[in-house]
Design a protein around this motif. Structure first.
Motif, short mmCIF file in Angstrom:
data_model
loop_
_atom_site.label_atom_id
_atom_site.label_comp_id
_atom_site.label_asym_id
_atom_site.label_seq_id
_atom_site.Cartn_x
_atom_site.Cartn_y
_atom_site.Cartn_z
N ALA A 107 1.44 -1.14 -0.37
CA ALA A 107 -0.22 -0.08 -0.36
C ALA A 107 0.90 1.20 0.21
N GLU A 108 1.67 1.65 0.78
CA GLU A 108 2.82 2.52 1.12
C GLU A 108 3.39 2.36 -0.96
N THR A 109 3.98 1.71 -1.17
CA THR A 109 4.55 1.56 -2.35
C THR A 109 3.62 2.24 -3.54
N CYS A 110 2.42 2.11 -3.35
CA CYS A 110 1.53 2.05 -4.08
C CYS A 110 1.18 3.52 -4.49
N LYS A 111 0.97 4.24 -3.13
CA LYS A 111 1.24 5.73 -2.88
C LYS A 111 1.97 6.91 -3.38
N ALA A 112 3.12 5.76 -2.34
CA ALA A 112 4.08 6.34 -3.36
C ALA A 112 3.98 7.10 -4.90
N LEU A 113 4.06 6.05 -5.09
CA LEU A 113 4.34 5.30 -6.61
C LEU A 113 3.18 5.93 -6.96
N GLY A 114 1.51 6.79 -6.65
CA GLY A 114 0.46 6.83 -7.15
C GLY A 114 -0.13 6.06 -7.96
N VAL A 115 -0.49 4.90 -7.60
CA VAL A 115 -1.33 3.71 -7.86
C VAL A 115 -2.63 3.83 -7.29
N GLN A 116 -3.39 2.96 -7.96
CA GLN A 116 -4.27 2.38 -7.35
C GLN A 116 -4.54 0.80 -6.87
N THR A 117 -5.58 0.60 -5.31
CA THR A 117 -4.86 -0.24 -5.50
C THR A 117 -6.07 -0.65 -4.80
N MET A 118 -6.67 -2.50 -4.82
CA MET A 118 -7.62 -2.93 -4.92
C MET A 118 -6.94 -4.27 -3.60
N ILE A 119 -7.34 -4.35 -2.34
CA ILE A 119 -6.27 -5.57 -1.88
C ILE A 119 -8.00 -6.54 -1.22
N VAL A 120 -7.46 -7.38 -1.06
CA VAL A 120 -8.53 -8.46 -0.80
C VAL A 120 -7.94 -9.50 0.55
N ASN A 121 -8.32 -9.99 1.06
CA ASN A 121 -8.04 -10.67 2.52
C ASN A 121 -8.98 -11.95 2.36
N ASP A 122 -8.22 -12.99 2.15
CA ASP A 122 -8.36 -14.54 1.77
C ASP A 122 -9.02 -15.36 2.59
N GLU A 123 -8.39 -14.82 4.74
CA GLU A 123 -8.58 -15.37 5.49
C GLU A 123 -8.72 -17.08 5.99
N GLY A 124 -7.28 -16.73 4.95
CA GLY A 124 -6.97 -18.16 5.74
C GLY A 124 -6.92 -19.34 4.87
N LYS A 125 -7.49 -19.25 4.11
CA LYS A 125 -9.00 -20.05 3.09
C LYS A 125 -7.72 -20.31 1.74
N VAL A 126 -7.29 -21.42 1.44
CA VAL A 126 -6.97 -21.44 0.22
C VAL A 126 -7.80 -21.16 -1.28
N GLU A 127 -9.07 -21.74 -0.52
CA GLU A 127 -10.40 -21.75 -1.94
C GLU A 127 -10.84 -19.85 -2.04
N LYS A 128 -10.85 -19.62 -0.56
CA LYS A 128 -11.18 -18.10 -1.25
C LYS A 128 -10.14 -17.54 -1.72
#
Length: 413
Positions: A85-106
């Motif tokens: 997130a900090e790298t993308c913020k410094a470079l001006g890149v938009q992000t989408m971050i997802v949480n797998d909740e510890g599940k391989v299928e997710k």
């Protein structure tokens, strides 16, 4: 008005109308000439033109990158999410971050979700070897470029990935070496009976660290008495460590394969005052730093989360038409080194790794073509080869964030 002047005006109007009818703008004429010239040039020049179109048509600020965190709440993966997130913020890149909740299928579902959301590329965290071929195929089918960070795939999976034109490289740690480093150190201290608290056996990071520790510790004359597999969080690690310490009070050392497992083991050791065992940990999170400082932890290594910084910039270069490849023409496989942290540098490490980023935004820009048109794979190899606590702190001195006297106080001249 004279007849000559009237005829002159009429000629100008006719010529102007003819130019409009032919689409004869000045820029259009130049483009037509350029296209003619390009058609007479080599294929390499045509490729350069294609790359220029990508760069000029889309800047870093137009791009959106996706990243999956395998399980929010685990410090060692949360800090990598934060670095992304900090790298993308410094470079001006938009992000989408997802949480797998510890599940391989997710993890698989979340890759589908990122693709459906229209991300331009994915920086992928693979918790299991089974995931790499699946995600590779999904990205190829969707024509979405991706890089891999932190978990170095097996050699077999690397070959699968390199055959995919949408795979743009891996920046990760060789976890076998990480575990070996701790096993060698423990054996060198004359310790003989070890316990291990670790993650899932199918997790390439924890299985490799565990095997590396066991291999070198036993080669040094020690014996691994027992291994607690499948720890998933701090509370789980505490419970598993309690069970092992109850069963093996004669253990003289314990290896925890990440920071949360180390924190859990510290809590368990506090309840087993009859056990005199030194603790070794991989990962350098705040609890581990406190343990190093107060003597609860004998040694720790880690700080490899910078790999997400360079996996991100590697992907950006590809999206901007400046794809970096190795000497064989394949996507690069870059190894991020694991640092050993001396106890005397704990405070500086906390300041420049935990509470801020080891590489500044301005430094990272030099690894992206939008700011450095000459950036090469050699630049990446050089910076990773030279990565250490000492070199980073010297850079902070150059940036005016630390004094020479402060460095001298911890043994850096």
């Amino acid at each position: 008005m004279s007849k000559k002047l009237i005829r002159l005006i009429a000629m100008v109007l006719v010529i102007s109308m003819a130019l409009v009818a032919c689409g004869g703008k000045t820029t259009g004429d130049n483009n037509n000439n350029n296209n003619t010239n390009n058609n007479n040039n080599t294929g390499n020049n045509n490729q350069d033109q294609d790359n220029d179109d990508v760069v000029n048509g889309k800047s870093v600020s137009d791009l959106k990158l996706g990243l999956n965190n395998f399980m929010k709440g685990i410090y060692s993966v949360d800090i990598m999410e934060n670095a992304f997130a900090e790298t993308c913020k410094a470079l001006g890149v938009q992000t989408m971050i997802v949480n797998d909740e510890g599940k391989v299928e997710k993890t698989v579902t979340n890759v589908d979700n990122m693709i459906s959301a229209g991300v331009d590329g994915i920086v992928f965290f693979g918790i299991s070897e089974t995931l790499f071929p699946v995600v590779s195929q999904k990205c190829e089918d969707a024509k979405v470029p991706f890089t891999v960070y932190d978990h170095m795939p097996s050699d077999e999976n690397l070959e699968i990935l390199k055959a995919n034109p949408y795979f743009k490289g891996a920046v990760a740690t060789r976890d076998l070496g990480t575990g070996r480093n701790m096993g060698e150190h423990a054996a060198s201290l004359g310790l003989k009976k070890a316990l291990i608290i670790t993650g899932k056996m199918a997790d390439p990071t924890h299985s490799a660290r565990t095997n590396g520790f066991k291999e070198t510790f036993e080669a040094g004359g020690g014996q691994v008495l027992n291994i607690a597999w499948d720890a998933s969080n701090l509370a789980d690690a505490t419970a598993k460590a309690n069970d092992l310490l109850t069963a093996h009070p004669d253990a003289d050392c314990i290896y925890a394969s990440n920071g949360d497992y180390g924190s859990g083991t510290m809590q368990a050791l506090a309840q087993h005052t009859n056990v005199d065992a030194k603790l070794f940990v991989t990962d350098l999170d705040p609890d581990v730093l406190d343990g190093l400082e107060n003597g609860s932890i004998a040694a720790a290594n880690g700080a490899h989360w910078i790999n997400v910084n360079f996996a991100t910039t590697l992907l950006l270069n590809s999206l901007l038409g400046h794809e970096l490849k190795d000497a064989d023409g394949n996507a690069p496989i870059l190894v991020a080194p694991v640092m050993a942290l001396p106890a005397e540098m704990v405070e500086l490490y906390d300041k420049f790794w935990i509470k801020s980023q080891p590489f500044s935004g301005e430094e990272l820009k030099q690894f992206v073509v939008e700011w450095n048109e000459d950036v090469s794979l050699q630049d990446y190899e050089d910076v990773l080869a030279n990565y250490s606590v000492e070199t980073r702190l010297k850079q902070k001195e150059a940036e005016g964030l630390i004094t020479a006297d402060e460095l001298k106080a911890v043994g850096i001249e």
